[in-house]
Design a protein around this motif. Structure first.
Motif, short mmCIF file in Angstrom:
data_model
loop_
_atom_site.label_atom_id
_atom_site.label_comp_id
_atom_site.label_asym_id
_atom_site.label_seq_id
_atom_site.Cartn_x
_atom_site.Cartn_y
_atom_site.Cartn_z
N PRO A 291 0.81 -1.23 0.00
CA PRO A 291 0.00 0.00 0.00
C PRO A 291 0.84 1.28 0.00
N GLU A 292 2.09 1.19 0.47
CA GLU A 292 2.94 2.38 0.51
C GLU A 292 3.57 2.67 -0.85
N GLN A 293 4.08 1.63 -1.50
CA GLN A 293 4.71 1.81 -2.80
C GLN A 293 3.71 1.76 -3.95
N ARG A 294 2.48 1.37 -3.66
CA ARG A 294 1.42 1.25 -4.68
C ARG A 294 1.82 0.25 -5.77
N THR A 295 2.40 -0.85 -5.32
CA THR A 295 2.83 -1.89 -6.27
C THR A 295 2.23 -3.23 -5.87
N ILE A 296 2.36 -4.19 -6.78
CA ILE A 296 1.90 -5.55 -6.52
C ILE A 296 2.90 -6.52 -7.15
N ASP A 297 3.14 -7.64 -6.47
CA ASP A 297 4.09 -8.64 -6.96
C ASP A 297 3.52 -9.37 -8.16
N LEU A 298 4.37 -9.54 -9.17
CA LEU A 298 4.02 -10.30 -10.36
C LEU A 298 5.07 -11.39 -10.55
N TYR A 299 4.62 -12.62 -10.74
CA TYR A 299 5.52 -13.75 -10.96
C TYR A 299 5.22 -14.37 -12.32
N ALA A 300 6.28 -14.67 -13.05
CA ALA A 300 6.14 -15.30 -14.36
C ALA A 300 6.91 -16.61 -14.35
N MET A 301 6.22 -17.69 -14.68
CA MET A 301 6.84 -19.01 -14.71
C MET A 301 7.21 -19.34 -16.15
N PRO A 302 8.51 -19.31 -16.50
CA PRO A 302 8.93 -19.53 -17.89
C PRO A 302 8.67 -20.96 -18.35
N LYS A 303 8.28 -21.08 -19.63
CA LYS A 303 8.05 -22.41 -20.19
C LYS A 303 9.34 -23.07 -20.64
N ASP A 304 10.34 -22.27 -20.99
CA ASP A 304 11.67 -22.78 -21.28
C ASP A 304 12.68 -21.74 -20.82
N LEU A 305 13.95 -22.12 -20.82
CA LEU A 305 14.99 -21.25 -20.29
C LEU A 305 16.00 -20.91 -21.37
N LYS A 306 16.60 -19.73 -21.24
CA LYS A 306 17.67 -19.29 -22.12
C LYS A 306 18.97 -19.23 -21.32
N SER A 307 20.06 -18.97 -22.03
CA SER A 307 21.36 -18.91 -21.35
C SER A 307 21.43 -17.73 -20.39
N TRP A 308 20.61 -16.69 -20.61
CA TRP A 308 20.66 -15.51 -19.74
C TRP A 308 19.62 -15.54 -18.62
N SER A 309 18.81 -16.58 -18.57
CA SER A 309 17.78 -16.65 -17.52
C SER A 309 18.36 -17.31 -16.26
N ARG A 310 19.17 -16.53 -15.54
CA ARG A 310 19.83 -17.00 -14.33
C ARG A 310 19.35 -16.17 -13.13
N PRO A 311 19.35 -16.73 -11.95
CA PRO A 311 18.93 -15.97 -10.76
C PRO A 311 19.73 -14.68 -10.61
N GLY A 312 19.01 -13.57 -10.42
CA GLY A 312 19.66 -12.28 -10.25
C GLY A 312 19.79 -11.47 -11.52
N VAL A 313 19.58 -12.06 -12.69
CA VAL A 313 19.70 -11.33 -13.96
C VAL A 313 18.45 -10.47 -14.16
N SER A 314 18.67 -9.21 -14.48
CA SER A 314 17.57 -8.26 -14.68
C SER A 314 17.02 -8.39 -16.10
N ALA A 315 15.73 -8.16 -16.23
CA ALA A 315 15.07 -8.21 -17.53
C ALA A 315 13.76 -7.45 -17.42
N PHE A 316 12.91 -7.60 -18.42
CA PHE A 316 11.61 -6.92 -18.43
C PHE A 316 10.51 -7.95 -18.66
N LEU A 317 9.39 -7.70 -18.01
CA LEU A 317 8.19 -8.51 -18.20
C LEU A 317 7.22 -7.73 -19.07
N GLU A 318 6.89 -8.27 -20.24
CA GLU A 318 5.98 -7.61 -21.16
C GLU A 318 4.61 -8.29 -21.09
N ILE A 319 3.61 -7.48 -20.78
CA ILE A 319 2.24 -7.98 -20.66
C ILE A 319 1.41 -7.23 -21.69
#
Length: 418
Positions: A291-319
């Motif tokens: 309620p303070e940041q006015r945000t909500i958690d979004l989780y995306a479960m990938p169907k397959d993985l790439k070489s760059w999909s490692r824990p901690g790697v930043s990316a963008f979620l397109e909806i």
């Protein structure tokens, strides 16, 4: 004898040169005519030039540019991706693997030995001996009771004795089961599908602990060869295939999110990242919002993985909005550059991969990362991404477009002559 007039020699030389000059002028005219017939907006970019200038390409995509929400986030491990191995009793421990090793289920991880384990083994042996003795007494009393029954002789005290011996057998079985469970728990001996202990490799008086899940060794918590107390963490393994993408969406966009919705995870637009190398995932909205940041958690479960999909790697979620209307042909915004008052991009020649075509852009909707293109572009085309500024400089001079030209291997540009 007649002599040539020396005064006529210069005239004779000119007459002889006229055909040659005529041929040269005809060839020059033909060459200029052929050059005029060539496309004037093409630039040669052979493989050596593309390598020297770092030229890369991006594919044209069909995208709902006007109705796409892009949320930054990063990959993280799923809650069940990590597995810890701890000691259940004081022991001396030696590792059989190293950090970052890839292990499969059943791979030996470490071995240990403990004096307390001998006491537990002795308790199991005593329980087994007591059970054997109790079963022997019970079988003897049961056989005597059966023999007397055949002779029509009944003895009440015998019936009571048989019942007591049966209860003693049950008690001894429970004690053996408890002692065995305590030993297996201390020895960290897993059980198979049938409830039987999985056999282990016998190495003297060492107990070898096997990996119960496939993955990679994340960390070694103790020094090799040290003595540890019970409940001490020994090592941790993680299953690197169990990752998810975690992003923070704005509450104002909440109506655009839906559980089970198909989304895309795209790499950041930097370096040599391929913008077309996206990952299809399934959206899961978090249970609580901030309620303070006015945000909500979004989780995306990938169907397959790439070489760059490692824990901690930043990316963008397109909806994107789940609708067919609004889908247009789009290219990365960074592939479009401004040349004077005109926006241009460079399309890879579909008939010759070693050439780029300069195109004046007719732009549409722009979301900051992708922009709609309304002219001279097909769904199977590619455009120059990295190296577009070099091509712009090569195709323009003092604010006016050249007719075209080609690059040399050293990266220098040579324009077409007028």
């Amino acid at each position: 004898m007649k002599y040539l007039n020396l005064k006529n020699l210069p005239m004779l030389g000119l007459l002889l040169l006229l055909p040659a000059c005529s041929r040269d002028s005809e060839e020059a005219a033909t060459s200029k005519k052929e050059e005029a017939q060539l496309p004037s907006n093409r630039i040669a970019i052979p493989a050596t030039v593309r390598s020297n200038l770092g030229i890369t390409f991006a594919k044209v995509e069909r995208r709902n540019v006007a109705n796409t929400v892009r949320v930054p986030g990063s990959f993280e491990l799923q809650p069940l991706a990590k597995h810890e191995y701890r000691m259940m009793l004081p022991a001396h421990v030696e590792f059989l693997v190293n950090q970052f090793d890839i292990v499969k289920k059943g791979t030996p991880l470490y071995k240990f030995r403990s004096l307390k384990l001998l006491d537990l083994q002795q308790a199991v042996d005593l329980a087994q001996a007591a059970l054997t003795q109790a079963q022997s007494k019970y079988e003897t009393a049961k056989a005597r009771k059966t023999a007397l029954a055949k002779a029509n002789v009944k003895r009440a005290e015998l019936d009571v004795q048989v019942a007591e011996l049966k209860a003693d057998v049950d008690q001894r079985q429970a004690q053996l089961k408890a002692s065995t469970a305590a030993y297996e728990h201390a020895a960290q001996t897993p059980t198979g599908r049938e409830g039987k202990p999985i056999p282990r490799e016998a190495v003297g008086n060492w107990i070898v602990v096997l990996a119960q899940e496939s993955g990679a060794v994340e960390s070694l918590a103790i020094t090799d060869g040290t003595f540890v107390e019970e409940t001490t963490l020994i090592l941790t393994t993680v299953d690197t295939t169990k990752v998810r993408f975690h992003a923070m969406g704005l509450q104002s966009d909440l109506l655009k999110f839906k559980n089970g919705q198909q989304v895309s995870i795209v790499p950041p637009q930097a370096g040599q990242n391929n913008l077309n190398d996206s990952i299809i995932a399934t959206l899961q909205i978090g249970l609580k919002a901030d309620p303070e940041q006015r945000t909500i958690d979004l989780y995306a479960m990938p169907k397959d993985l790439k070489s760059w999909s490692r824990p901690g790697v930043s990316a963008f979620l397109e909806i994107a909005k789940e609708a067919s209307d609004g889908v247009v042909l789009a290219i990365p915004s960074s592939a479009v550059v401004k040349d004077g008052i005109t926006h241009v991009f460079f399309k890879r020649d579909p008939l010759d991969a070693n050439k780029a075509i300069r195109v004046e852009a007719d732009l549409g909707v722009n979301d900051g990362r992708w922009v709609e293109i309304k002219s001279e572009l097909g769904p199977n085309d590619e455009v120059v991404l990295n190296g577009v500024y070099e091509l712009k400089l090569a195709s323009s001079q003092s604010g006016t477009s050249q007719k075209g030209g080609h690059f040399h291997a050293d990266g220098s540009f040579h324009g077409e002559e007028d």
